[in-house]
Design a protein around this motif. Sequence first.
Motif, short mmCIF file in Angstrom:
data_model
loop_
_atom_site.label_atom_id
_atom_site.label_comp_id
_atom_site.label_asym_id
_atom_site.label_seq_id
_atom_site.Cartn_x
_atom_site.Cartn_y
_atom_site.Cartn_z
N VAL A 42 40.01 -45.84 -20.40
CA VAL A 42 40.93 -46.77 -21.08
C VAL A 42 40.27 -47.25 -22.36
O VAL A 42 39.18 -47.80 -22.33
N THR A 43 40.93 -47.01 -23.50
CA THR A 43 40.37 -47.46 -24.77
C THR A 43 41.09 -48.68 -25.34
O THR A 43 40.59 -49.32 -26.25
N SER A 44 42.26 -49.00 -24.79
CA SER A 44 42.99 -50.18 -25.24
C SER A 44 44.01 -50.57 -24.17
O SER A 44 44.70 -49.71 -23.64
N ASN A 45 44.08 -51.87 -23.87
CA ASN A 45 45.03 -52.35 -22.86
C ASN A 45 45.43 -53.79 -23.19
O ASN A 45 45.25 -54.70 -22.38
N LYS A 46 45.99 -53.98 -24.37
CA LYS A 46 46.39 -55.31 -24.81
C LYS A 46 47.53 -55.85 -23.94
O LYS A 46 48.49 -55.14 -23.66
N ASP A 47 47.41 -57.09 -23.53
CA ASP A 47 48.42 -57.75 -22.69
C ASP A 47 48.73 -56.96 -21.42
O ASP A 47 49.84 -57.02 -20.89
N ASN A 48 47.75 -56.20 -20.96
CA ASN A 48 47.89 -55.41 -19.72
C ASN A 48 49.10 -54.49 -19.76
O ASN A 48 49.79 -54.28 -18.75
N ILE A 49 49.35 -53.90 -20.92
CA ILE A 49 50.52 -53.04 -21.09
C ILE A 49 50.47 -51.79 -20.22
O ILE A 49 51.50 -51.21 -19.87
N LEU A 50 49.27 -51.37 -19.81
CA LEU A 50 49.14 -50.15 -19.03
C LEU A 50 49.63 -50.31 -17.59
O LEU A 50 49.88 -49.32 -16.90
N SER A 51 49.75 -51.55 -17.15
CA SER A 51 50.24 -51.79 -15.79
C SER A 51 51.75 -51.56 -15.73
O SER A 51 52.51 -52.25 -16.40
N LEU A 52 52.17 -50.60 -14.93
CA LEU A 52 53.59 -50.31 -14.80
C LEU A 52 54.17 -51.17 -13.67
O LEU A 52 54.36 -50.73 -12.54
#
Length: 204
Positions: A42-52
Motif C-alpha cells: 500500500v503506497t497511499s490510503n487517505k481517509d481509509n479509501i481502500l476499505s471497501l
Amino acid sequence: YNLKKKLGLLNMNYSPIQELSETDFVNHKEKAAEIAQNAITVTSNKDNILSLDKENVKDILLCVVAEGNQSNNFNTLVDEFKKEGFNVEIKDNLPFFSVGYQGLNDVKDRYDRIIFIFNSAPSNPWGSLALSGDEALTMWSANMLPFNKVVSITFGDPYKNIIYMPRTWGRINCYSSDKVTQRVLAHGLVNGTEFNGKLPLKIN
C-alpha cells in the motif's frame, strides 16, 4: 557432481515431475497466499479509501489500463468481489475522447469506487512501458474523477502509480496478476487485512 548425486539426479529412475499429495497441494496454496500477502504494498490510503465498506460501497467499476483487451485476465478479481456482494463491472480503458465530460459524470454518479488497474510488465507490452493511445487518454479521465472514489492498482510495473496517479488517495502495488494475488488482494480490501509489502524507496 556431488549436488546432483545428493538430489538423486544421477539415478536412472529419476523423474523431474513429482506427484503432489493433497497435503502438498494445500501447503503450496497457503504458501503462495502468504507470499502474495507479504508482497502487496500500500503506497497511499487517505481517509481509509481502500476499505471497501459494504455499507457505503455497492457498485464498483474496474478499468484495466493496458494495451489491447486484457480485462479477461482479471476475472478472478471480479468473481471475488461479486462473492462479497458487490455489483462489479469491468472494462478496458476509459479514454477521455471516447467518453467525454458527460460520460465521466455518468461514471462518477454510477459507481462508488472506480478502480484503475495497470497491467504491464517487461513483455506486456513489448517495448516501452510508457502509456500511449487509449491508455494515456484514460489517465486524463482518471485524474478528472473525484479522488475520494478512485483507487489505483498496479500489477507488474510499480512505477505507474507514481508517474500517472500521484494525487490519487488510494494506491496499491501488486507485482503479479496471478489468481492467488487477485484473491488475496480482494480479501484484504473487503476484510481490512493488512498488506505487509514495503517499498524499497521513499516517495515524496
